[in-house]
Motif scaffolding. Structure first.
Motif, PDB file in Angstrom:
ATOM      1  N   GLY A  27       0.760  -1.242   0.000  1.00  0.00           N
ATOM      2  CA  GLY A  27       0.000   0.000   0.000  1.00  0.00           C
ATOM      3  C   GLY A  27       0.792   1.294   0.000  1.00  0.00           C
ATOM      4  N   SER A  28       2.097   1.246   0.327  1.00  0.00           N
ATOM      5  CA  SER A  28       2.819   2.505   0.488  1.00  0.00           C
ATOM      6  C   SER A  28       3.360   3.027  -0.840  1.00  0.00           C
ATOM      7  N   GLY A  29       3.311   2.200  -1.902  1.00  0.00           N
ATOM      8  CA  GLY A  29       3.848   2.629  -3.187  1.00  0.00           C
ATOM      9  C   GLY A  29       5.351   2.509  -3.246  1.00  0.00           C
ATOM     10  N   GLY A  30       5.972   2.024  -2.175  1.00  0.00           N
ATOM     11  CA  GLY A  30       7.418   1.877  -2.169  1.00  0.00           C
ATOM     12  C   GLY A  30       7.822   0.468  -2.569  1.00  0.00           C
ATOM     13  N   ILE A  31       9.071   0.292  -2.985  1.00  0.00           N
ATOM     14  CA  ILE A  31       9.566  -1.046  -3.264  1.00  0.00           C
ATOM     15  C   ILE A  31      10.882  -1.257  -2.532  1.00  0.00           C
ATOM     16  N   GLU A  53      23.060  -1.080 -11.106  1.00  0.00           N
ATOM     17  CA  GLU A  53      24.057  -0.015 -11.251  1.00  0.00           C
ATOM     18  C   GLU A  53      23.454   1.201 -11.954  1.00  0.00           C
ATOM     19  N   ARG A  54      22.701   0.935 -13.034  1.00  0.00           N
ATOM     20  CA  ARG A  54      22.064   2.043 -13.757  1.00  0.00           C
ATOM     21  C   ARG A  54      21.033   2.744 -12.884  1.00  0.00           C
ATOM     22  N   ALA A  55      20.371   1.962 -12.050  1.00  0.00           N
ATOM     23  CA  ALA A  55      19.334   2.538 -11.188  1.00  0.00           C
ATOM     24  C   ALA A  55      19.926   3.510 -10.167  1.00  0.00           C
ATOM     25  N   ARG A  56      21.248   3.402  -9.941  1.00  0.00           N
ATOM     26  CA  ARG A  56      21.889   4.304  -8.971  1.00  0.00           C
ATOM     27  C   ARG A  56      21.830   5.748  -9.464  1.00  0.00           C
ATOM     28  N   THR A  57      21.838   5.939 -10.773  1.00  0.00           N
ATOM     29  CA  THR A  57      21.754   7.306 -11.299  1.00  0.00           C
ATOM     30  C   THR A  57      20.360   7.640 -11.828  1.00  0.00           C
ATOM     31  N   ARG A  58      19.609   6.618 -12.225  1.00  0.00           N
ATOM     32  CA  ARG A  58      18.322   6.900 -12.863  1.00  0.00           C
ATOM     33  C   ARG A  58      17.120   6.621 -11.986  1.00  0.00           C
ATOM     34  N   LEU A  67      11.674   3.898  -6.992  1.00  0.00           N
ATOM     35  CA  LEU A  67      12.726   4.249  -6.036  1.00  0.00           C
ATOM     36  C   LEU A  67      13.534   5.385  -6.643  1.00  0.00           C
ATOM     37  N   THR A  68      13.844   6.388  -5.861  1.00  0.00           N
ATOM     38  CA  THR A  68      14.704   7.473  -6.335  1.00  0.00           C
ATOM     39  C   THR A  68      16.146   6.968  -6.373  1.00  0.00           C
ATOM     40  N   PRO A  69      17.029   7.656  -7.159  1.00  0.00           N
ATOM     41  CA  PRO A  69      18.441   7.250  -7.158  1.00  0.00           C
ATOM     42  C   PRO A  69      19.017   7.215  -5.741  1.00  0.00           C
ATOM     43  N   GLY A  70      18.653   8.175  -4.916  1.00  0.00           N
ATOM     44  CA  GLY A  70      19.159   8.200  -3.541  1.00  0.00           C
ATOM     45  C   GLY A  70      18.745   6.963  -2.758  1.00  0.00           C
ATOM     46  N   LEU A 106      15.068   0.846   6.886  1.00  0.00           N
ATOM     47  CA  LEU A 106      14.595   1.895   7.803  1.00  0.00           C
ATOM     48  C   LEU A 106      14.727   3.265   7.141  1.00  0.00           C
ATOM     49  N   GLY A 107      15.848   3.468   6.447  1.00  0.00           N
ATOM     50  CA  GLY A 107      16.061   4.728   5.732  1.00  0.00           C
ATOM     51  C   GLY A 107      14.990   4.942   4.670  1.00  0.00           C
ATOM     52  N   LEU A 108      14.670   3.869   3.966  1.00  0.00           N
ATOM     53  CA  LEU A 108      13.625   3.940   2.934  1.00  0.00           C
ATOM     54  C   LEU A 108      12.269   4.250   3.552  1.00  0.00           C
ATOM     55  N   ALA A 109      11.987   3.564   4.654  1.00  0.00           N
ATOM     56  CA  ALA A 109      10.705   3.767   5.327  1.00  0.00           C
ATOM     57  C   ALA A 109      10.587   5.225   5.792  1.00  0.00           C
ATOM     58  N   LEU A 110      11.722   5.784   6.231  1.00  0.00           N
ATOM     59  CA  LEU A 110      11.716   7.185   6.667  1.00  0.00           C
ATOM     60  C   LEU A 110      11.381   8.110   5.501  1.00  0.00           C
TER      61      LEU A 110
END
Ligand SMILES: [Zn+2]
Length: 208
Positions: A27-31, A53-58, A67-70, A106-110
């Motif tokens: 439900g949170s839309g996160g992966i 690796e590509r996902a690290r920048t894109r 998921l954001t690059p961060g 935990l970082g992602l959940a934050l």
């Protein structure tokens, strides 16, 4: 023989053990990403290391989730500890790896606004019935521990799990030190709990 699976991004076919599993949080839309083979209910989708690796920048999109690059970078940080030794990811083989995954989650959940930190926020969240998981730092003070345990006793069926130190939890959450926190999303809560227990912490209130 290792089963072959397809990467969801490039469609390349690889041995399952070389891939990462993608799981959508409820439900949170996160992966979240984890070594393939680690059990998690729901649809199985996989990602190869070059695509990671590509996902690290894109960043990374999967279904309706993104998921954001961060956020990818944080996950990669946790996984690299794992990859540095053996090519195979044995879940729970080394405690610090699973714990690193838990802290990344935990970082992602934050980022997804599913974490409440510190004594007041955590106790408020427990009392409101919104805590899905409570993590107490291994070196949390006696007063804090007592307050959390008392509040939890009144909350139905919820218990705290032992986390790493205040500093380690704080580092994962961009704070100096975090003694206690509540995760408010059940998907994140389950993944984080699984990782901490994969790291060898003793099981409380078994829900496997
Ligand atoms: Zn790929």
């Amino acid at each position: 023989m290792t089963p072959i699976r397809q990467c969801v991004v490039c469609r390349g076919r690889h041995p399952k053990t070389e891939l990462l599993r993608i799981a959508e949080s409820d439900g949170s839309g996160g992966i979240s990403l984890m070594p393939a083979g680690q059990y998690r209910p729901g649809r199985s989708r996989y990602l190869c290391r070059p695509c990671l690796e590509r996902a690290r920048t894109r960043g990374l999109s999967c279904g309706n989730s993104r998921l954001t690059p961060g956020a990818v970078e944080e996950i990669v940080g946790g996984l690299e500890t794992n990859a540095s030794g053996e090519a195979e990811c044995e879940p729970g083989a080394r405690p610090s790896d699973a714990e690193g995954h838990a802290l990344s989650l935990l970082g992602l959940a934050l980022r997804a606004n599913r974490v409440r930190m510190g004594r007041d926020e955590t106790l408020k969240t427990i009392r409101a019935g919104k805590a899905a998981l409570v993590v107490l730092a291994s070196d949390a003070g006696k007063d804090l521990r007592g307050a959390v345990e008392t509040t939890l006793r009144d909350a139905t069926g919820l218990e705290s799990i032992p986390g790493p130190s205040k500093q380690e939890i704080g580092r994962a959450l961009g704070r100096r030190s975090v003694g206690v926190l509540a995760v408010t999303d059940t998907g994140f809560a389950r993944s984080i709990r699984d990782r901490f227990f994969a790291g060898g912490a003793s099981e409380i209130g078994g829900t496997s």
